[in-house]
Design a protein around this motif. Structure first.
Motif, PDB file in Angstrom:
ATOM      1  N   PRO B   5     -87.346 -38.933 -61.103  1.00  0.00           N
ATOM      2  CA  PRO B   5     -86.290 -39.651 -60.542  1.00  0.00           C
ATOM      3  C   PRO B   5     -86.898 -41.119 -60.324  1.00  0.00           C
ATOM      4  O   PRO B   5     -87.935 -41.475 -60.038  1.00  0.00           O
ATOM      5  N   SER B   6     -85.656 -41.986 -60.369  1.00  0.00           N
ATOM      6  CA  SER B   6     -86.356 -43.400 -59.947  1.00  0.00           C
ATOM      7  C   SER B   6     -85.639 -43.515 -58.687  1.00  0.00           C
ATOM      8  O   SER B   6     -84.819 -43.037 -57.937  1.00  0.00           O
ATOM      9  N   ILE B   7     -86.615 -44.200 -57.942  1.00  0.00           N
ATOM     10  CA  ILE B   7     -86.354 -44.896 -56.450  1.00  0.00           C
ATOM     11  C   ILE B   7     -86.483 -46.301 -56.535  1.00  0.00           C
ATOM     12  O   ILE B   7     -87.439 -46.991 -56.524  1.00  0.00           O
ATOM     13  N   SER B   8     -85.441 -47.003 -56.116  1.00  0.00           N
ATOM     14  CA  SER B   8     -85.595 -48.402 -56.220  1.00  0.00           C
ATOM     15  C   SER B   8     -86.019 -49.048 -54.811  1.00  0.00           C
ATOM     16  O   SER B   8     -86.508 -50.012 -54.885  1.00  0.00           O
ATOM     17  N   ARG B  14     -91.406 -46.755 -43.567  1.00  0.00           N
ATOM     18  CA  ARG B  14     -90.584 -45.937 -42.918  1.00  0.00           C
ATOM     19  C   ARG B  14     -90.641 -44.626 -43.520  1.00  0.00           C
ATOM     20  O   ARG B  14     -90.785 -43.712 -42.828  1.00  0.00           O
ATOM     21  N   VAL B  15     -90.728 -44.428 -44.755  1.00  0.00           N
ATOM     22  CA  VAL B  15     -90.801 -43.163 -45.419  1.00  0.00           C
ATOM     23  C   VAL B  15     -92.201 -42.885 -46.548  1.00  0.00           C
ATOM     24  O   VAL B  15     -92.446 -43.892 -46.960  1.00  0.00           O
ATOM     25  N   TYR B  16     -92.523 -41.720 -46.537  1.00  0.00           N
ATOM     26  CA  TYR B  16     -93.774 -41.367 -46.972  1.00  0.00           C
ATOM     27  C   TYR B  16     -93.501 -41.428 -48.734  1.00  0.00           C
ATOM     28  O   TYR B  16     -92.607 -41.246 -49.191  1.00  0.00           O
ATOM     29  N   GLU B  17     -94.337 -42.494 -49.247  1.00  0.00           N
ATOM     30  CA  GLU B  17     -94.264 -42.836 -50.567  1.00  0.00           C
ATOM     31  C   GLU B  17     -94.711 -41.727 -51.595  1.00  0.00           C
ATOM     32  O   GLU B  17     -95.995 -41.315 -51.217  1.00  0.00           O
ATOM     33  N   PRO B  18     -94.027 -41.600 -52.657  1.00  0.00           N
ATOM     34  CA  PRO B  18     -94.629 -40.416 -53.506  1.00  0.00           C
ATOM     35  C   PRO B  18     -95.867 -40.494 -53.948  1.00  0.00           C
ATOM     36  O   PRO B  18     -96.380 -41.683 -54.262  1.00  0.00           O
ATOM     37  N   SER B  87     -83.468 -39.994 -48.853  1.00  0.00           N
ATOM     38  CA  SER B  87     -83.307 -38.989 -49.827  1.00  0.00           C
ATOM     39  C   SER B  87     -82.054 -38.932 -50.339  1.00  0.00           C
ATOM     40  O   SER B  87     -81.734 -38.709 -51.435  1.00  0.00           O
ATOM     41  N   LYS B  88     -80.850 -39.287 -49.466  1.00  0.00           N
ATOM     42  CA  LYS B  88     -79.311 -38.915 -49.728  1.00  0.00           C
ATOM     43  C   LYS B  88     -79.290 -40.384 -50.875  1.00  0.00           C
ATOM     44  O   LYS B  88     -78.673 -40.223 -51.863  1.00  0.00           O
ATOM     45  N   GLU B  89     -79.914 -41.360 -50.649  1.00  0.00           N
ATOM     46  CA  GLU B  89     -79.949 -42.532 -51.490  1.00  0.00           C
ATOM     47  C   GLU B  89     -80.374 -42.198 -52.923  1.00  0.00           C
ATOM     48  O   GLU B  89     -79.917 -42.655 -53.928  1.00  0.00           O
ATOM     49  N   THR B  90     -81.881 -41.635 -52.795  1.00  0.00           N
ATOM     50  CA  THR B  90     -82.470 -41.474 -53.989  1.00  0.00           C
ATOM     51  C   THR B  90     -81.541 -40.396 -54.967  1.00  0.00           C
ATOM     52  O   THR B  90     -81.405 -40.613 -56.081  1.00  0.00           O
ATOM     53  N   SER B  91     -80.849 -39.319 -54.230  1.00  0.00           N
ATOM     54  CA  SER B  91     -80.180 -38.439 -55.105  1.00  0.00           C
ATOM     55  C   SER B  91     -78.925 -39.217 -55.760  1.00  0.00           C
ATOM     56  O   SER B  91     -78.679 -38.945 -56.661  1.00  0.00           O
ATOM     57  N   LYS B  92     -78.370 -40.021 -54.764  1.00  0.00           N
ATOM     58  CA  LYS B  92     -77.338 -40.705 -55.607  1.00  0.00           C
ATOM     59  C   LYS B  92     -77.605 -41.672 -56.513  1.00  0.00           C
ATOM     60  O   LYS B  92     -76.699 -41.575 -57.738  1.00  0.00           O
ATOM     61  N   GLU B  93     -78.677 -42.296 -56.350  1.00  0.00           N
ATOM     62  CA  GLU B  93     -79.212 -43.009 -57.536  1.00  0.00           C
ATOM     63  C   GLU B  93     -79.275 -42.607 -58.587  1.00  0.00           C
ATOM     64  O   GLU B  93     -79.091 -43.056 -59.935  1.00  0.00           O
ATOM     65  N   ASN B  94     -79.746 -41.225 -58.533  1.00  0.00           N
ATOM     66  CA  ASN B  94     -80.003 -40.541 -59.837  1.00  0.00           C
ATOM     67  C   ASN B  94     -78.909 -39.631 -60.226  1.00  0.00           C
ATOM     68  O   ASN B  94     -78.924 -38.737 -61.100  1.00  0.00           O
TER      69      ASN B  94
END
Lengths: 136, 222
Positions: B5-8, B14-18, B87-94
């Motif tokens: 998935p893309s995460i822009s 703030r959030v753990y980076e993959p 995580s909601k943003e990431t889901s939406k982005e994809n």
């Protein structure tokens, strides 16, 4: 938070876990500083999808949630649908789709009928973390 | 190879980076795709509910939504409020699935028992003297350590989940994927869980820097 989620969650307080009143959480008393706000978000409609979700739903709890949010149009018993694509089922499935998947609770609060604890929803995310004195 | 998935707009303060652990998790899910699809294939069975503990950036859940079971229901939890919204943003982005919600909570607190069909958990597995304190995180608004530090043997958080698996998983068809590092002593954990009646399989093990990471599958013997 989608309305379907209200069918999946209960009070977090350990002592409430054994009480039938820990589920569903109630939307009937909102606080003035965080007034209930609902929004509509489009989701592609699939009658089969809704039909396959139906077996998961605790219907009486959904009736309560829907009523407290102002929807009194649901059938009193869980519908049994054999053919999701039959035209006579379309309206009901569309209504359920709108209610369960497209209605977002942007903000508001949910109350446990057993212990009275209030859970807040902000930016469409419910918060189930308890203050220290309630964690066991 | 299935697309990542893309995460822009990830704020890594703030959030753990993959990282390697996340990517191992994605590879494991790719390996497990045939098993998962077969297990949840019946067209009329209730739609499976996939739950991730510790959503972080949302990469694992979003990968699952896009590549493994596109027609499932998705819930995830995180104690970190920024991870919930990210995580909601990431889901939406994809391209959101039909159903995904993020709950801010500790592990699976607040979820009704017996609902989870697929549990995904990349825990805070790094051994440390203690697990992070909730009170100090509230004060500093810094939640990153919750994604990393697992206390004694790095198992303090994972153990809680393992002890409650029976409560949260659907015992008919539920399956849990949990990541460990070697210092968590996963083979001993597997032994213990087998004595509790679980079928435990090592899916993949990989050297990642100086760590050896592995993902294990837990399901209940019929």
């Amino acid at each position: 938070m989608k309305i379907l989620t209200a069918n999946f969650v209960q009070c977090t307080v350990k002592a409430c876990g054994s009480s039938p009143d820990c589920f569903p959480l109630h939307f009937d008393q909102q606080t003035p500083d965080l007034p209930l706000e609902l929004a509509h978000e489009d989701v592609d409609f699939s009658p089969e999808f809704i039909c396959n979700v139906l077996p998961r739903i605790e219907w009486p709890a959904l009736l309560t949630t829907a009523r407290e949010l102002g929807n009194t149009q649901l059938p009193p018993a869980k519908p049994e649908i054999e053919n999701p694509s039959a035209p006579e089922n379309e309206q009901l499935l569309r209504d359920l789709h709108t209610l369960l998947l497209e209605t977002q609770i942007i903000q508001g609060s949910m109350r446990c009928a057993n212990c009275g604890h209030i859970y807040f929803i902000r930016d469409s995310i419910p918060n189930f973390l308890l203050p220290g004195h309630l964690v066991q | 190879m299935l697309p990542t998935p893309s995460i822009s707009n990830l704020n890594i303060e703030r959030v753990y980076e993959p990282a390697e652990d996340s990517f191992l998790f994605l590879d494991v899910l790719q390996d497990e795709l045939p098993f998962i699809r077969e297990r949840f294939s019946t067209a009329n069975a209730p739609t499976p509910l996939v739950v991730e503990i510790g959503l972080g950036s949302g990469i694992v859940t979003t990968f699952f939504q896009k590549n493994i079971l596109t027609n499932a229901l998705f819930l995830g939890t995180d104690i970190n409020p920024y991870a919930c919204s990210q995580s909601k943003e990431t889901s939406k982005e994809n391209g959101d699935p039909k159903y995904f919600d993020a709950l801010r909570t500790n592990l699976l607190d607040g979820l009704r028992p017996g609902l989870v069909d697929v549990l995904l958990f990349n825990p805070p597995y790094v051994p440390d003297d203690t697990v992070p304190s909730f009170e100090s995180a509230v004060k500093t608004d810094d939640w990153l350590d919750f994604a990393l530090l697992g206390g004694c043997d790095g198992m303090q958080v994972t153990s809680v989940v393992l002890d409650h698996l029976t409560e949260f998983l659907n015992l008919e068809r539920g399956v849990a994927y949990i990541l460990f590092c070697r210092r968590n002593k996963p083979t001993e954990v597997a032994k213990l869980m087998r004595t509790r009646g679980w079928i435990v399989d090592l899916i993949e093990e990989r050297q990642a820097g100086w760590e050896v990471l592995s993902v294990w599958k837990f399901s209940k013997a019929k």
